[in-house]
Design an enzyme around this catalytic site. Structure first.
Site, PDB file in Angstrom:
ATOM      1  N   MET A 166       1.798   3.011   2.536  1.00  0.00           N
ATOM      2  CA  MET A 166       2.808   3.158   3.528  1.00  0.00           C
ATOM      3  C   MET A 166       3.933   2.001   3.683  1.00  0.00           C
ATOM      4  O   MET A 166       5.078   2.427   4.191  1.00  0.00           O
ATOM      5  CB  MET A 166       2.143   3.257   4.877  1.00  0.00           C
ATOM      6  CG  MET A 166       1.383   4.535   5.355  1.00  0.00           C
ATOM      7  SD  MET A 166       0.828   4.621   6.794  1.00  0.00           S
ATOM      8  CE  MET A 166       2.002   4.369   7.975  1.00  0.00           C
ATOM      9  N   GLY A 167       3.340   0.766   3.125  1.00  0.00           N
ATOM     10  CA  GLY A 167       4.253  -0.255   3.442  1.00  0.00           C
ATOM     11  C   GLY A 167       3.904  -1.592   2.604  1.00  0.00           C
ATOM     12  O   GLY A 167       3.080  -1.501   1.782  1.00  0.00           O
ATOM     13  N   ASP A 175     -11.555  -0.285  14.352  1.00  0.00           N
ATOM     14  CA  ASP A 175     -11.980  -0.414  12.956  1.00  0.00           C
ATOM     15  C   ASP A 175     -12.316  -1.763  12.566  1.00  0.00           C
ATOM     16  O   ASP A 175     -11.732  -2.285  11.588  1.00  0.00           O
ATOM     17  CB  ASP A 175     -10.664  -0.092  12.080  1.00  0.00           C
ATOM     18  CG  ASP A 175     -10.908   0.220  10.637  1.00  0.00           C
ATOM     19  OD1 ASP A 175     -12.063   0.542  10.110  1.00  0.00           O
ATOM     20  OD2 ASP A 175      -9.976  -0.086   9.828  1.00  0.00           O
ATOM     21  N   LYS A 214       5.539  -7.176   8.027  1.00  0.00           N
ATOM     22  CA  LYS A 214       5.163  -5.921   7.531  1.00  0.00           C
ATOM     23  C   LYS A 214       6.249  -4.831   7.597  1.00  0.00           C
ATOM     24  O   LYS A 214       6.843  -4.378   8.741  1.00  0.00           O
ATOM     25  CB  LYS A 214       3.701  -5.401   8.433  1.00  0.00           C
ATOM     26  CG  LYS A 214       3.190  -4.166   7.955  1.00  0.00           C
ATOM     27  CD  LYS A 214       2.017  -3.731   9.133  1.00  0.00           C
ATOM     28  CE  LYS A 214       0.966  -4.473   8.542  1.00  0.00           C
ATOM     29  NZ  LYS A 214      -0.288  -4.044   9.286  1.00  0.00           N
ATOM     30  N   VAL A 217       3.748  -6.079   3.027  1.00  0.00           N
ATOM     31  CA  VAL A 217       3.528  -7.205   3.833  1.00  0.00           C
ATOM     32  C   VAL A 217       4.386  -8.287   2.921  1.00  0.00           C
ATOM     33  O   VAL A 217       3.819  -8.562   1.935  1.00  0.00           O
ATOM     34  CB  VAL A 217       2.198  -7.653   4.044  1.00  0.00           C
ATOM     35  CG1 VAL A 217       2.048  -8.924   4.868  1.00  0.00           C
ATOM     36  CG2 VAL A 217       1.726  -6.518   4.803  1.00  0.00           C
ATOM     37  N   GLY A 256       0.688  -1.013  -0.127  1.00  0.00           N
ATOM     38  CA  GLY A 256      -0.078  -0.153   0.055  1.00  0.00           C
ATOM     39  C   GLY A 256       0.840   1.065  -0.040  1.00  0.00           C
ATOM     40  O   GLY A 256       2.189   1.226  -0.254  1.00  0.00           O
TER      41      GLY A 256
END
Length: 705
Positions: free
Chosen positions: A22-23, A134, A40, A25, A20
């Site tokens: 930001m990072g 969430d 991650k 996996v 994504g």
């Protein structure tokens, strides 16, 4: 990051599972402890303070909370100024993927079981002073053993922290699952997770959360703040009142009016325990006993199934709650050699002549040469084109057929011991897989096969959900798992060769691909963990009839089994039609005492109906949640020999005289029919419903037009 990179000199990155803004996996391998893990990695070199806080919070919470329903964090570290978290690696799918496969919602019993597991994990988190904030289907991961894991605690917070829940002036959460107090930017506690759980349970039952996801955020905000959600019973009339009442309570606008996680779990447990079920032999708590993560080892070069981001390796199967199969029960069980030899003799005696088309009217009365029954269908009735014989005229009888998930390949299990792959488009043989029989007996292979001709046969086939592997039930009692691309074979052994008597009867992949169910020549079956290549204690039917067919529900939380026995003197009631809870490895219902044939089970695509074929030709539909028979498609003497599920409400059946019918289970009508020139031992629908295949003395395929 690249495959092969080592983080902290310990974690070798193997396959990137997701990424994504930001990072990323990765599936990785812990070289010190010799186990697969998920890693991650936060990719931004100049991550904001807020992003770092969220990343570290997820690691801290995952390491602190100890519950089988919460993803475990093993380690944290830094690699070239990049933060990373090491977690358990989960095999399976999240509930959003599961709902995409069942747009109308799941069977009530399955939805309740999933919600119960989630509520118990939430109770543990709330007991640890953690609020998730969430909770949604995408953060609930269904492992291949049927267990739920709550994932992604990145925006979680301590339950006793005060202040706004905004992050740099932005509300956090997912709009369709956010509680009213979240929308207002107020301080939240564990009750906001309860509201989200109500939305999740609503989605599991109705296919969507209470308010449409497609609406604009400000419209969703108004509806969550002001409107009463639609009554569940108006959306789905088979939802019991106590479940609808619980969902209503969870969706209360004021936090104090919502039940907490522990009491929600108690109510769900009570609902589950008192679920209706005529002829049910047992009820049980579907929540598996708590346990720590099981150790796992892995060859990092072995191809793996698709895995959800940021999650973990399927733990080894837990021990079943039902009693283990005693060796004495195996020694003295009725034998099926007479059936195996008799069926071969019957086939070779030329009893395959076509006798005319067999159909059934709405009352289940068989009739010859009838017309297809009219009626509405979720899928238009197709007309089969001219049959194409892929293979025929040889000595090998086709025992089982299966289409790959993309519909491009047809697999067959044949009496000559080979599994064959056929190109559907070109109608040509693409590959052949040959298993070398494993002989545990103090006699030559020739002597063993002379005594038991089924010993060297291939009896059943099943594709993994990603199409990368083919499971074959072999006549020597083993299961071959073939890599379709490379032809590499992994053999799952029969665990007690001294008691071996006949053959594996059936194989079925769990929808996640990480588990394989296999039935043997016994009133028992095993669930194989394909990552660890281990199986727990056999699960037993409670009688002496060997299991003939297994079928997982589309969600994978329920397994259906049918059993029968070919010994002389057996009646149509010698056998059991049963449902099993996959997470707890326990029997939840015996729907009927009935003798069933091979290829005798088929779930509808939504998992709400189960078709069962009895040895006398009776074809019955069952309501899975209510656990009762709802229709008889064909009565005794129909000469139906096998069934297979199709898309939507379609069901295919084959007969002794070569007739192949396509049924619409929504109205119990037959929508199309064709005939072959040989008995249909097995049948399969392609996933898109455009192709049918039937196996017997010939292997035949039709394109539906």
């Amino acid at each position: 990051m690249r495959a092969g990179d080592h983080l902290s000199g310990r974690y070798r990155l193997n396959v990137r599972l997701g990424h994504g803004g930001m990072g990323e996996v990765w599936r990785a391998f812990d070289t010190e402890l010799g186990r697969p893990v998920a890693v991650k990695v936060l990719l931004q070199f100049h991550a904001t303070h807020e992003e770092l806080q969220r990343f570290r919070r997820e690691a801290s919470i995952g390491a602190r909370l100890k519950h089988p329903g919460i993803t475990v964090v093993y380690d944290v570290g830094q690699h070239e100024n990049r933060q990373f978290i090491v977690m358990e690696l989960l095999e399976g799918m999240d509930l959003s993927q599961l709902l995409a496969r069942s747009p109308g919602g799941l069977p009530v019993a399955e939805a309740v079981g999933l919600a119960l597991q989630t509520a118990e994990a939430l109770a543990a988190a709330h007991g640890g002073k953690v609020v998730h904030r969430d909770l949604k289907p995408g953060n609930l991961f269904l492992q291949d053993d049927g267990r739920i894991k709550i994932c992604d605690f990145g925006i979680a917070r301590a339950a006793d922290t005060t202040g706004s829940i905004t992050v740099t002036d932005r509300l956090v959460g997912t709009p369709a699952y956010m509680a009213p107090e979240q929308w207002r930017g107020e301080h939240v506690d564990a009750k906001c997770d309860q509201y989200a759980l109500g939305c999740v349970l609503h989605a599991l039952l109705a296919g969507t959360p209470p308010f449409p996801v497609s609406e604009q955020p400000w419209v969703l905000m108004h509806r969550h703040l002001e409107e009463t959600p639609p009554a569940l019973h108006r959306l789905r009339n088979d939802v019991p009142a106590e479940i609808a009442e619980l969902v209503t309570a969870l969706l209360a606008k004021h936090p104090d009016a919502r039940p907490d996680a522990a009491s929600t779990a108690q109510r769900l447990h009570s609902i589950q325990r008192h679920a209706p079920g005529p002829d049910s032999t047992s009820t049980r708590d579907a929540t598996p006993p708590s346990r720590g993560p099981a150790p796992a080892s892995e060859d990092p070069t072995t191809p793996v199934t698709a895995t959800a981001p940021n999650h973990d390796t399927a733990p080894a199967p837990t021990q079943p709650i039902v009693p283990p199969l005693a060796p004495a029960a195996l020694r003295h069980r009725p034998r099926r050699r007479a059936l195996i030899l008799g069926s071969l003799a019957t086939a070779s005696a030329g009893t395959l002549a076509a006798l005319g088309l067999t159909l059934a009217d709405s009352a289940g009365t068989p009739k010859k040469g009838g017309s297809p029954s009219p009626g509405p269908s979720r899928h238009p009735a197709s007309s089969p084109g001219s049959p194409v014989t892929l293979r025929g005229g040889g000595n090998a009888v086709v025992r089982s057929v299966a289409f790959s998930p993309d519909g491009n390949t047809l697999a067959s299990a044949d009496d000559d011991g080979e599994a064959r792959l056929w190109n559907v488009a070109t109608k040509t043989l693409a590959k052949t897989f040959t298993h070398k029989p494993v002989n545990p007996w103090p006699k030559s292979l020739a002597q063993v096969t002379a005594f038991n001709p089924a010993f060297s046969t291939a009896l059943s086939v099943a594709f993994s959900p990603d199409g990368a592997r083919l499971a074959v039930g072999n006549g020597d009692g083993t299961v071959s798992v073939w890599n379709v691309a490379t032809g590499a074979e992994t053999t799952l052994p029969y665990l007690d060769p001294v008691e071996w008597n006949g053959s594996v009867a059936y194989v079925a992949f769990h929808p996640s691909g990480g588990m394989l169910a296999a039935s043997y020549d016994a009133p028992a079956f095993r669930l194989w963990n394909l990552s660890t290549r281990t199986a727990g204690t056999p699960l037993t039917t409670g009688d002496t009839s060997w299991i003939s067919t297994l079928a997982f529900s589309p969600s994978g939380t329920v397994l259906a089994t049918s059993s029968g026995n070919g010994n002389p003197g057996n009646t149509t009631s010698d056998g059991r039609l049963q449902l099993w809870d996959v997470p707890s490895r326990s029997n939840i219902a015996t729907l009927a005492r009935t003798n069933s044939t091979l290829h005798s089970l088929a779930f509808s695509s939504d998992g709400k109906r189960l078709a069962n074929l009895r040895s006398d030709g009776t074809l019955t539909l069952w309501d899975v949640s209510a656990r009762r028979s709802t229709a008889t498609l064909a009565g005794p003497g129909s000469e139906i020999t096998c069934i297979a599920p199709g898309p939507g409400t379609l069901l295919a059946s084959g007969t002794k005289d070569g007739a192949v019918n396509v049924w619409n289970t929504a109205n119990s009508g037959s929508t199309a029919a064709v005939t072959t020139d040989t008995t249909s031992n097995c049948i399969a629908f392609s996933p898109d419903g455009k192709t049918l295949a039937s196996g017997g003395t010939n292997l035949t395929m039709w394109t539906m037009t």
